[in-house]
Design a protein around this motif. Sequence first.
Motif, mmCIF file in Angstrom:
data_model
loop_
_atom_site.group_PDB
_atom_site.id
_atom_site.type_symbol
_atom_site.label_atom_id
_atom_site.label_comp_id
_atom_site.label_asym_id
_atom_site.label_seq_id
_atom_site.Cartn_x
_atom_site.Cartn_y
_atom_site.Cartn_z
ATOM 1 N N LEU A 82 151.239 -10.254 -33.083
ATOM 2 C CA LEU A 82 150.477 -11.377 -33.640
ATOM 3 C C LEU A 82 149.197 -11.646 -32.852
ATOM 4 O O LEU A 82 148.175 -12.048 -33.409
ATOM 5 C CB LEU A 82 151.350 -12.633 -33.680
ATOM 6 C CG LEU A 82 150.730 -13.897 -34.289
ATOM 7 C CD1 LEU A 82 150.348 -13.665 -35.742
ATOM 8 C CD2 LEU A 82 151.696 -15.065 -34.163
ATOM 9 N N ASN A 83 149.234 -11.412 -31.551
ATOM 10 C CA ASN A 83 148.049 -11.646 -30.726
ATOM 11 C C ASN A 83 146.876 -10.763 -31.152
ATOM 12 O O ASN A 83 145.710 -11.127 -30.973
ATOM 13 C CB ASN A 83 148.365 -11.392 -29.250
ATOM 14 C CG ASN A 83 149.301 -12.452 -28.692
ATOM 15 O OD1 ASN A 83 149.113 -13.634 -28.958
ATOM 16 N ND2 ASN A 83 150.286 -12.035 -27.931
ATOM 17 N N LEU A 84 147.178 -9.590 -31.709
ATOM 18 C CA LEU A 84 146.112 -8.715 -32.169
ATOM 19 C C LEU A 84 145.342 -9.358 -33.328
ATOM 20 O O LEU A 84 144.124 -9.221 -33.426
ATOM 21 C CB LEU A 84 146.677 -7.361 -32.620
ATOM 22 C CG LEU A 84 147.423 -6.532 -31.563
ATOM 23 C CD1 LEU A 84 147.869 -5.206 -32.168
ATOM 24 C CD2 LEU A 84 146.538 -6.298 -30.341
ATOM 25 N N ALA A 133 146.961 -16.671 -43.058
ATOM 26 C CA ALA A 133 148.286 -16.458 -42.475
ATOM 27 C C ALA A 133 148.405 -17.121 -41.104
ATOM 28 O O ALA A 133 149.409 -17.779 -40.797
ATOM 29 C CB ALA A 133 148.567 -14.962 -42.356
ATOM 30 N N LEU A 134 147.362 -16.980 -40.290
ATOM 31 C CA LEU A 134 147.393 -17.593 -38.956
ATOM 32 C C LEU A 134 147.400 -19.110 -39.055
ATOM 33 O O LEU A 134 148.037 -19.797 -38.256
ATOM 34 C CB LEU A 134 146.193 -17.116 -38.140
ATOM 35 C CG LEU A 134 146.239 -15.653 -37.675
ATOM 36 C CD1 LEU A 134 144.936 -15.282 -36.985
ATOM 37 C CD2 LEU A 134 147.416 -15.410 -36.741
ATOM 38 N N GLN A 135 146.682 -19.640 -40.050
ATOM 39 C CA GLN A 135 146.661 -21.085 -40.235
ATOM 40 C C GLN A 135 148.051 -21.608 -40.596
ATOM 41 O O GLN A 135 148.505 -22.638 -40.088
ATOM 42 C CB GLN A 135 145.662 -21.470 -41.319
ATOM 43 C CG GLN A 135 145.562 -22.982 -41.564
ATOM 44 C CD GLN A 135 144.600 -23.305 -42.683
ATOM 45 O OE1 GLN A 135 144.000 -22.417 -43.281
ATOM 46 N NE2 GLN A 135 144.442 -24.580 -42.973
ATOM 47 N N VAL A 136 148.729 -20.893 -41.487
ATOM 48 C CA VAL A 136 150.080 -21.295 -41.889
ATOM 49 C C VAL A 136 151.031 -21.260 -40.695
ATOM 50 O O VAL A 136 151.817 -22.189 -40.469
ATOM 51 C CB VAL A 136 150.604 -20.379 -43.014
ATOM 52 C CG1 VAL A 136 152.081 -20.628 -43.268
ATOM 53 C CG2 VAL A 136 149.805 -20.611 -44.296
ATOM 54 N N ILE A 137 150.943 -20.205 -39.894
ATOM 55 C CA ILE A 137 151.811 -20.090 -38.715
ATOM 56 C C ILE A 137 151.506 -21.203 -37.720
ATOM 57 O O ILE A 137 152.413 -21.843 -37.172
ATOM 58 C CB ILE A 137 151.622 -18.702 -38.056
ATOM 59 C CG1 ILE A 137 152.139 -17.607 -38.997
ATOM 60 C CG2 ILE A 137 152.346 -18.640 -36.716
ATOM 61 C CD1 ILE A 137 151.799 -16.206 -38.537
ATOM 62 N N HIS A 138 150.202 -21.435 -37.493
ATOM 63 C CA HIS A 138 149.809 -22.487 -36.544
ATOM 64 C C HIS A 138 150.310 -23.853 -36.999
ATOM 65 O O HIS A 138 150.834 -24.642 -36.207
ATOM 66 C CB HIS A 138 148.282 -22.499 -36.410
ATOM 67 C CG HIS A 138 147.769 -23.508 -35.422
ATOM 68 N ND1 HIS A 138 147.494 -24.806 -35.760
ATOM 69 C CD2 HIS A 138 147.495 -23.393 -34.092
ATOM 70 C CE1 HIS A 138 147.066 -25.453 -34.703
ATOM 71 N NE2 HIS A 138 147.054 -24.619 -33.679
ATOM 72 N N HIS A 142 136.483 -28.956 -40.639
ATOM 73 C CA HIS A 142 136.887 -27.678 -41.208
ATOM 74 C C HIS A 142 138.327 -27.755 -41.697
ATOM 75 O O HIS A 142 139.164 -28.453 -41.109
ATOM 76 C CB HIS A 142 136.751 -26.558 -40.170
ATOM 77 C CG HIS A 142 136.818 -25.193 -40.775
ATOM 78 N ND1 HIS A 142 138.011 -24.534 -40.981
ATOM 79 C CD2 HIS A 142 135.845 -24.376 -41.256
ATOM 80 C CE1 HIS A 142 137.765 -23.362 -41.543
ATOM 81 N NE2 HIS A 142 136.467 -23.237 -41.722
ATOM 82 N N GLU A 143 138.614 -27.025 -42.765
ATOM 83 C CA GLU A 143 139.952 -27.063 -43.348
ATOM 84 C C GLU A 143 141.039 -26.608 -42.375
ATOM 85 O O GLU A 143 142.204 -26.998 -42.510
ATOM 86 C CB GLU A 143 139.995 -26.200 -44.610
ATOM 87 C CG GLU A 143 139.701 -24.725 -44.383
ATOM 88 C CD GLU A 143 139.684 -23.929 -45.688
ATOM 89 O OE1 GLU A 143 139.923 -24.536 -46.744
ATOM 90 O OE2 GLU A 143 139.425 -22.717 -45.636
ATOM 91 N N ARG A 144 140.668 -25.781 -41.388
ATOM 92 C CA ARG A 144 141.663 -25.325 -40.408
ATOM 93 C C ARG A 144 142.252 -26.492 -39.626
ATOM 94 O O ARG A 144 143.370 -26.415 -39.131
ATOM 95 C CB ARG A 144 141.029 -24.337 -39.422
ATOM 96 C CG ARG A 144 140.696 -22.977 -39.981
ATOM 97 C CD ARG A 144 140.071 -22.093 -38.925
ATOM 98 N NE ARG A 144 140.960 -21.882 -37.799
ATOM 99 C CZ ARG A 144 140.580 -21.362 -36.633
ATOM 100 N NH1 ARG A 144 139.310 -21.032 -36.440
ATOM 101 N NH2 ARG A 144 141.449 -21.187 -35.666
#
Length: 305
Positions: A8-10, A76-81, A278-280
């Motif tokens: 995931l870090n990649l 995907a990263l936003q959902v995980i975060h 921002h939406e994030r």
Amino acid sequence: MELNEIDLNLLVVFQQLLIDRRVSKVATSLGLSQPGVSNALARLRKLTDDPLFLRTPKGMEPTPFAEQLAEPTARALQVIHAAINQRSTFDPATSKRAFTVGMTDIGEIYFLPKLMKELARIAPGVSLSTVRNTSVNLQDEMEAGHVNLAMGLLPQLKGGYFQRRLFKQRYVCMFRIDHPLDKGKISLTDFSAAEHVVVISEGTGHGQADELLRRQKVARKVVLTVPHYVAVGHILHDSDLVATVPERLARALVTPFGLSYVNHPAKLPEITINLFWHERYNKDPANVWLRALVTQLHGEGAGKQ
């Protein structure tokens, strides 16, 4: 390729490269070494069988495949975060959070006094920094989380940003007390006969007032042009010049500089001052709290300012 082959870090490094476009800047943003970022990129290239980023004089430019991956990776990263941090909270009374807010010099004059007074009362450990909306790439800086909020007339912030209207305001004519035009109401003839200071506030949307005056063929004698509003109070106090300014700025300058203002004789539309994020970071507790505080202090009807 299977998910168990991907670290995931990649993907975090990949997303930051899309934002920063330079290995050294990505390393600083993520707290990694430059060799660590380069190694992550090499592993990604091997996994995807694509170079992903190519070195150019302007920085690391993404390949078409990298651009194709950008949106789904960010989503995907936003959902995980969001899932990992859904129970996080923000306590302003104990927080040591440092926020950065994008605003113009008008914003600093109008928003900051009341905002800083309230922060000292309810969030004494919280600090605030401001950046000019035109001095940074606001879109990239907000997406990266380096700028938490922006306030003002900012037509460039569109896709990917939430906004909330703080208030509407009109443009007015401002001058010193006892100016020949200080008579409650002025005509276009009065306006055109006066000498003017004009503010060229690029990137803020306030230039529309000057453009509309030109389109309406409203004549005026411009003897001074300045790049920002911060000196307008001093200039008007010690001269017979007239300035076209947003009304809430005029209200803030009246008492300190001994000024007065009247309705503008030209047909200029009201402008909307918005709060942007921002939406994030739409559900980030700290961001939510600061947005609510700004709206409470400066939203429509707040204190009937």
